[in-house]
Design an enzyme around this catalytic site. Structure first.
Site, short mmCIF file in Angstrom:
data_model
loop_
_atom_site.label_atom_id
_atom_site.label_comp_id
_atom_site.label_asym_id
_atom_site.label_seq_id
_atom_site.Cartn_x
_atom_site.Cartn_y
_atom_site.Cartn_z
N ARG A 50 48.50 83.96 3.46
CA ARG A 50 48.01 84.05 4.89
C ARG A 50 48.96 84.79 5.44
O ARG A 50 50.24 85.32 5.06
CB ARG A 50 47.87 82.77 5.48
CG ARG A 50 49.00 81.75 5.42
CD ARG A 50 49.24 81.10 6.81
NE ARG A 50 49.57 82.27 7.79
CZ ARG A 50 50.80 82.40 8.01
NH1 ARG A 50 52.01 82.19 7.13
NH2 ARG A 50 51.22 83.26 9.02
N GLY A 51 48.83 85.77 6.62
CA GLY A 51 49.67 86.58 7.25
C GLY A 51 49.49 87.87 7.06
O GLY A 51 49.47 88.05 5.73
N ALA A 52 49.44 88.84 8.00
CA ALA A 52 48.95 90.09 7.98
C ALA A 52 49.37 90.60 6.32
O ALA A 52 48.84 91.29 5.59
CB ALA A 52 48.81 90.99 8.91
N ASP B 89 48.45 90.93 13.24
CA ASP B 89 47.29 91.05 12.58
C ASP B 89 46.61 92.54 12.40
O ASP B 89 46.33 92.82 11.42
CB ASP B 89 46.27 89.94 12.63
CG ASP B 89 46.97 88.72 12.10
OD1 ASP B 89 47.67 87.92 13.09
OD2 ASP B 89 46.96 88.43 11.21
N ASN C 59 46.53 88.99 17.50
CA ASN C 59 47.45 88.04 16.69
C ASN C 59 47.07 86.57 16.73
O ASN C 59 45.99 86.42 17.65
CB ASN C 59 48.90 88.07 17.14
CG ASN C 59 49.85 87.57 16.32
OD1 ASN C 59 50.06 87.58 15.18
ND2 ASN C 59 50.70 86.63 17.07
N LYS C 60 47.55 85.88 16.11
CA LYS C 60 47.23 84.29 16.28
C LYS C 60 46.85 84.01 17.66
O LYS C 60 47.45 84.08 18.40
CB LYS C 60 48.50 83.48 15.47
CG LYS C 60 47.96 81.98 15.45
CD LYS C 60 46.87 81.90 14.67
CE LYS C 60 46.53 82.14 13.33
NZ LYS C 60 45.37 81.89 12.73
O1 MRU Z 1 45.78 83.13 10.17
P1 MRU Z 1 46.98 83.60 9.77
O2 MRU Z 1 47.94 82.36 9.41
O3 MRU Z 1 46.67 84.60 8.38
O4 MRU Z 1 47.50 84.21 10.90
C1 MRU Z 1 48.74 84.83 10.62
C2 MRU Z 1 49.28 85.44 11.90
O5 MRU Z 1 48.61 85.64 13.27
C3 MRU Z 1 50.40 86.04 12.32
O6 MRU Z 1 51.12 85.89 13.42
C4 MRU Z 1 50.33 87.66 11.67
O7 MRU Z 1 49.82 87.62 10.73
C5 MRU Z 1 51.57 88.22 11.79
S1 MRU Z 1 52.38 87.96 10.41
C6 MRU Z 1 53.88 88.93 9.85
#
Ligand code: MRU
Length: 356
Positions: free
Chosen positions: A43-45, A229, A239-240
């Site tokens: 996970r994470g962009a 994201d 973002n989250k």
């Molecule tokens: O649902 P996730 O855990 O994939 O969401 C991730 C986020 O929202 C992060 O803050 C975002 O991807 C930035 S990661 C460098």
């Protein structure tokens, strides 16, 4: 070690669902990649981008074992790109490698590795740039930052975005404390960010998400730093979920709200945040904690995974290529929300991007 690696014909990744326990899993087929993305093993962009690119390479390698079929790989690539809808990186990274499909699996792997390596370089550069920017906003003194979700090495391949900035500041002894929003419902803040910060020896405290805005209002926080994201062409930031209230509070308090993200996060095909597909996940992620149901059987739940922070609340977006201050004033001072002008937001140092 990288969080995502190509090893002997398969993808080896940290299983982020298991954290803080350390466990790596091996992915051998495109269907494993789709499943790992959906279940948020990865996970994470930026990490999703790396998975997308390497996932296509994996599909190509498996196809080559049966007589290489670029069309079949393209079908797998589409399934991988659609495994999660919100982060720009996943689709972007898949698109980066698709043009080399006709040249065979080795060329696809080389293109995928190039995407991964470029992300590592981008994170390292934007981390230095973001640290210099925060110094210019806050001053050369140990600072208290607030972050949300996880934008560290786990969300990328190495180093991280928002946490990369924290790491660069920590190297110069400029972090007094990092407040970490626990990030309900999947707890990326406490399960992942806190683990990363502990490993780096960065002072930090985990707070419930709802405490963030009032902590910012208390005057104890110098700046908010988060990843993204997707960033729309008008600089709305997705973002989250839980990021938007922090941005509102930062604007009200007159502290910087800084977004650190590789330039691939900026999606010029998305005009505004309203056009971004927000992922709604399984209600059970909200209703169950540790397998125990926390609400009556009759209760449903709504589980949006992301929110949109309008560009007017964003002080700066730091990419590896540049700092974008969507609402910088002509006099060179930095504003936050258009309605807020606070002395604390005046830049206290200079930022020379060329020196970074
Ligand atoms: O649902 P996730 O855990 O994939 O969401 C991730 C986020 O929202 C992060 O803050 C975002 O991807 C930035 S990661 C460098």
């Amino acid at each position: 070690m990288r969080t995502i690696e190509w090893i002997d014909g398969h993808i080896d990744v940290v299983d982020q669902t298991a954290l803080p326990q350390q466990r790596r899993v091996a992915l051998h087929a495109a269907s494993d990649v789709v499943e790992a993305i959906r279940r948020m093993v990865v996970r994470g962009a930026p990490a999703l981008g790396a998975m997308g690119a390497l996932g296509v390479a994996l599909a190509a390698a498996r196809s080559a074992e049966l007589g290489y079929d670029p069309d079949a790989v393209r079908t797998d690539a589409r399934r991988i790109a659609e495994a999660r809808p919100t982060a720009a990186h996943l689709r972007w990274a898949v698109q980066q490698v698709l043009p080399v499909l006709p040249r065979g699996p080795e060329a696809v792997l080389a293109a995928a590795q190039a995407v991964v390596d470029a992300d590592v370089r981008a994170c390292a550069t934007l981390s230095r740039l973001g640290a210099a920017l925060l110094r210019s906003y806050v001053g050369d003194r140990p600072m208290v930052l607030h972050t949300h979700c996880n934008a560290g090495a786990m969300a990328c391949v190495e180093w991280g975005t928002a946490l990369g900035v924290v790491r660069a500041l920590h190297a110069d002894a400029l972090i007094k404390m990092v407040m970490v929003g626990e990030t309900r419902p999947l707890l990326q803040g406490s399960r992942i960010t806190a683990v990363e910060l502990a490993g780096l020896g960065v002072p930090h405290q985990v707070v419930v998400d709802s405490a963030g805005p009032s902590l910012i209002a208390s005057g104890e926080i110098d700046a908010v730093i988060v990843g993204a994201d997707r960033i729309a062409a008008n600089y709305d930031v997705v973002n989250k979920v839980g990021t938007y209230p922090l941005a509102l509070a930062a604007a009200r308090a007159g502290i910087p709200f800084v977004v650190a993200a590789p330039s691939a996060t900026i999606d010029l095909d998305t005009p505004t945040g309203a056009a971004v597909p927000i992922e709604y996940r399984d209600p059970d992620e909200v209703l169950l904690v540790g397998g125990w149901r926390m609400a009556p059987a009759e209760s449903g739940a709504l589980n949006p995974a992301f929110d949109v922070t309008p560009a007017d609340l964003v002080t700066a977006i730091v990419t590896e290529a540049r700092v974008i201050e969507p609402h910088a004033r002509p006099d060179g001072q930095v504003n936050v929300a258009h309605a807020v002008t606070v002395p604390a937001m005046r830049r206290s140092g200079s930022l020379d991007v060329r020196a970074i």
